[in-house]
Every structure is written in structure tokens, then in C-alpha cells.
Design an enzyme around this catalytic site. Structure first.
Site, PDB file in Angstrom:
ATOM      1  N   SER A  86       0.838  -1.195   0.000  1.00 58.30           N
ATOM      2  CA  SER A  86       0.000   0.000   0.000  1.00 58.30           C
ATOM      3  C   SER A  86       0.880   1.255   0.000  1.00 58.30           C
ATOM      4  O   SER A  86       1.674   1.433  -0.931  1.00 58.30           O
ATOM      5  CB  SER A  86      -0.969  -0.060   1.191  1.00 58.30           C
ATOM      6  OG  SER A  86      -2.017   0.855   1.021  1.00 58.30           O
ATOM      7  N   HIS A 124      -7.379  -6.120   0.698  1.00 58.66           N
ATOM      8  CA  HIS A 124      -6.224  -5.275   1.047  1.00 58.66           C
ATOM      9  C   HIS A 124      -5.494  -5.782   2.293  1.00 58.66           C
ATOM     10  O   HIS A 124      -4.527  -5.163   2.742  1.00 58.66           O
ATOM     11  CB  HIS A 124      -6.723  -3.840   1.294  1.00 58.66           C
ATOM     12  CG  HIS A 124      -5.669  -2.778   1.181  1.00 58.66           C
ATOM     13  ND1 HIS A 124      -5.055  -2.458  -0.008  1.00 58.66           N
ATOM     14  CD2 HIS A 124      -5.099  -1.949   2.107  1.00 58.66           C
ATOM     15  CE1 HIS A 124      -4.165  -1.497   0.190  1.00 58.66           C
ATOM     16  NE2 HIS A 124      -4.165  -1.162   1.463  1.00 58.66           N
ATOM     17  N   ASP A 165     -10.122  -5.512  -3.308  1.00 60.36           N
ATOM     18  CA  ASP A 165      -9.507  -4.525  -2.422  1.00 60.36           C
ATOM     19  C   ASP A 165     -10.390  -3.273  -2.390  1.00 60.36           C
ATOM     20  O   ASP A 165     -10.594  -2.623  -3.407  1.00 60.36           O
ATOM     21  CB  ASP A 165      -8.115  -4.208  -2.986  1.00 60.36           C
ATOM     22  CG  ASP A 165      -7.293  -3.311  -2.087  1.00 60.36           C
ATOM     23  OD1 ASP A 165      -7.874  -2.428  -1.431  1.00 60.36           O
ATOM     24  OD2 ASP A 165      -6.063  -3.480  -2.066  1.00 60.36           O
TER      25      ASP A 165
END
Lengths: 281, 281
Positions: B148, B258, B225
């Protein structure tokens, strides 16, 4: 008995699920986690139970042990219950080793615990029905493992149900709870001061019982575990097992401690042990 | 620059270490984690850097990714820095995507961030010296990965230092921070409103640069995600890479989200990618 999915994550081509449901036995709302190894059903699933240690919820094992890789590889389902009844209306204690997060998986007989702290019945009666509703294609082969308080829980539940489970394994279990501070405190509060009422919940006593079907048992204990000296010593349990001709694979692993780093390091070996024994049923 | 061990756990026959040290560059006390794959030195260690995402510390990766199994198997050391300067005297924001835990790994030029938020210099100058003091037998081969915000960090740091790193990989990276809300907010606060000052910190710009040595790049993005649509889209980055004849292995994995469950599921593949490329140096 409807269980509602509250979390869902893909994990190693399977699903890591978290459920919420109203437990009749515990008289409160509970959560548990369930791993299903593939999204396309290929065969009937064997089922491994994991019981966690003091202060844990199901999340510690699902997030820190790395078990999903091995459950996926062996196509085994895994169920991870919480460690006690939960909620603001449930009796608790300010101590981390008594009350919520610290059930010791027994059926309490004393106040104020009796109404809710019926974890043994929850684990062996209510939750199996819920899981079999959720997984229609269970093979019927089951085994049980756990850590610390849950390592003892796995031994206790397994030894009390020797025809149901194919194998038991434990990381750093409290092998003789009636003889150590953690177990004495919990048993006194949940079961009362009369130690004869403790016997049916203590693995070191259970392993002497004539009803004891000889289950394969694997135990992994770290040599650098801070709790070993006061809470986890194996001598009494192993001596009793030997008298009863119960073979225990007790491995002391040098340098390892009480943490999930140890559990993760030996998870693959424990899964192989369980799967081999379940497949031999 | 003395780093003190504050946690030590055996893990997969190696050691999972956590250190505390006084950072001169960040003007505060910092922690980082370091995995050493074997306790008996067999060879010089290659080194993989892991940069974490928003709100994380080094603990998320060490506890949830399961990387130690692969680092042990390949005998690779892994360093996991924190995600920002820390402490009550360090500027912060009530927002979880700005301030502590959200450095974006840049060198800030704006107030109140400039004094402490010099994470790029910390990662590329100060911390490497500390690590090389701690591990005398580094091979000199290094690669970098992240998730991320840290997935972008890995791309940014790697692309700015193309002769230092052998490979870059990322899980769900913020590929074009100048074009999405998370990146625009952070860059405005840390670097100012003039977008020309953002360019040197944005992977989608860096991948156009002529100094760009063509590093192998692997990216894994989950199709489920929640942040994909607003923060993580790949089109601009991949189009720019293609114009520059930079090959990117961008894999979208169906069903994954995620979380660290996704990272754990593909960690083995990412380690193989890094080790293969470091060994080819």
C-alpha cells in the site's frame, strides 16, 4: 442457531471467515473463525479444532500462526472458537487469567460463573452442530490442537472424547492445571475448592482413565518459555502417561519462547501430524 | 548510532529481533525489526527491505505475513522499518492517513513536518549503516518490497536507487500518489502545494526518468480490495512504464482484499522473485 458471516478474506485460495452467532449454551453472542481450504469443493473436509490461550480471541491464531498455508495444502477445514463467553453482561474479573478470555474450557459449577461459563458443552455440543450446518461436506474425521490454556483444552477435550478425535497436539500446554497457579486459580473459581471436582477437567488425571483410547499426542514446548517453570512443566503428565502406557511425543525445542513465533515455526509439522492421523482413521 | 535489542524471538530456526535506537536524521527514538535466518552463519546474507502501509508499525509484517518461513528457507535477512517518526514530541495529525504512521517515506520540506519527517534519508542513509553494523556478513545484494503506502515506498525508493536494489515488489501499492486522495493529501502537507515538487517522490513519474535502470518489478493487487478504485488504480503507472519500455509483472488476484491475508498468501512467490533476482546480480 444461525451464524452470520462478519468477515471474509480470501487466503491461500481458500476463505478465512469470521462468524457471529447467539450461543444458547453460553447465553451470549459469540464469534468464531473458520477456514475453508478451497473455494471449489473437491473432497469431504477433515476438521481441525484450535483452542487459544489466555487473553486470546480467535483472531490471534488466524492472524499470527500462518496455518492457512498448511490447511490449504492438505485441504483441511479449521475451526477457531473464542476463549470464553463475552460481553458486558458476562461475569469477568480484573485479572487477565480469570474470566473473559480465560475460561479454561470447563463447565463451571460455581457462582457467578455457572450460567455462562459452559465452554466444554459449547465446544463439544453446540458448536459442532453449527459447523456441520456451515460445512455440508465434512468427512467426520476431526482432530484438536491448541496453545497454553488451549493446549490443555485440546488435551482435555480430546482425552474426554477419544473416539471422536483422531489426534491431539499442543504448543506449551498447561499440562497439570491442578498443580500450577493458573489452573488452581481458575479451577477454584469455576469449580470450587473441592479438588475432587477438578479431576475430570485435568489432562494429567484424564490420561490415567481406563476409558482412555490411546490417541496420538504431539506436544511442542519452547526451552525459553517464560511460563515453563511455574505453569507448564511436563514431569507429572509424562510420568502419568508412561504409567498408563500412553506414548507422548514431547519435543522441547531449544531457544523458542511462548509466542506465536514458536507456533508459526512448528505449525507445518503439527498439521502433518494431524492429517496423517486423520487419514489413517 | 547504537541499536538496542528490545525483543528477541526464535522463529523458523532464525531470530526475529526488534531494536530501538536514537535516529539522528529523524531527531527521535525509533524502532525497527530485523529477521536473521539462521543462528549459525553459513553464508553472506542478502537483505530484503519491507515498507509497511498506513497506520502500521514494523509489527504488522513480522506478526501477520508469515515471511519468516521463506526468509529462513532462502537464508535471506529482512529489515522492517517503522512507517514514520514517532513520539509525543513529533508532529502528528488526528487523521490516520497523515502524520505518525503515514510518512509516505518522503523528505518533508513543509512545516511542521520538515524537522522530523525525513524518512527517505533515514531509509537510504542512516538505517543501512546501522544494519550493516548489526550484520557483519551482508552480501551487498538488496531488494525492496512493501504494501500500500509502503508498496509505493518500495517502488519510489527502488526507482531512485536502481543500482542499489536488484528487484522491487509491491502488494496493492499506491501507484500514482499525485493523482489520488491519499497521496495528494500527504504530498500537499509534506511537500507543499507546488506539484512540481511532488514529481521526485511519485513512482509514476520516476518510471519515466532516463536514469531509470530497468529493475524487475512484481506487483500483486487483489480484485476485492476496497481501496482499489479510489487509491490504487494501475492504468497511469502501467501506461507510463510501457512508454518507457519498462516491463512490469502486474498480477491482479481474483477475490483477494487489502489485508495481510493477501500478503501472506503470495509472500512465498514474492520471496522467490526477490531471491532469484538478487542471486542473478
Amino acid at each position: 442457531m444461525i451464524a452470520e458471516v462478519i468477515e471474509r478474506h480470501y487466503s491461500f485460495e481458500g476463505e478465512m471467515l469470521k462468524y457471529r452467532h447467539q450461543s444458547e449454551v453460553l447465553a451470549c453472542e459469540m464469534t468464531f473463525s473458520l477456514y475453508l481450504p478451497t473455494l471449489v469443493t473437491k473432497k469431504d473436509y477433515s476438521l481441525i479444532w484450535w483452542l487459544s490461550g489466555l487473553t486470546c480471541t480467535d483472531d490471534n491464531f488466524t492472524q499470527k500462526s500462518g496455518f492457512q498455508k498448511y490447511a490449504a495444502a492438505h485441504e483441511v477445514a479449521v475451526i477457531i472458537p473464542d476463549t470464553s463467553p463475552r460481553g458486558i453482561e458476562i461475569p469477568d474479573s480484573p485479572d487477565w487469567d480469570l474470566g473473559q478470555g480465560a475460561s479454561f474450557y470447563v463447565n463451571a459449577t460455581e457462582e457467578p460463573w455457572q450460567k455462562n461459563y459452559q465452554m466444554y458443552s459449547y465446544l463439544t455440543e453446540e458448536l459442532p452442530k453449527i459447523v456441520s450446518d456451515l460445512i455440508p461436506n465434512l468427512s467426520g474425521n476431526e482432530s484438536i490442537m491448541g496453545h497454553s490454556m488451549g493446549g490443555h483444552g485440546a488435551l482435555m477435550v480430546g482425552l474426554k472424547n477419544p473416539t471422536r478425535f483422531s489426534a491431539i497436539s499442543a504448543f506449551a500446554p498447561i499440562l497439570s492445571p491442578s498443580q500450577v497457579p493458573w489452573g488452581q486459580k481458575a479451577f477454584t473459581h469455576y469449580l470450587g475448592k473441592d479438588k475432587s471436582s477438578w479431576e475430570q477437567w485435568d489432562a494429567t488425571n484424564l490420561i490415567t482413565k481406563p476409558f482412555q483410547h490411546k490417541l496420538p499426542i504431539l506436544i511442542t514446548q519452547g526451552s525459553e518459555d517464560n511460563f515453563y517453570e511455574n505453569q507448564l512443566q511436563e514431569y507429572s503428565f509424562l510420568a502419568t502417561a508412561k504409567e498408563n502406557k500412553q506414548n507422548i511425543n514431547y519435543q522441547k525445542v531449544v531457544g523458542y519462547d511462548h509466542s506465536y513465533f514458536t507456533i508459526a515455526s512448528f505449525m507445518e509439522e503439527h498439521f502433518k501430524f494431524h492429517v496423517t492421523n486423520m487419514e489413517n482413521q
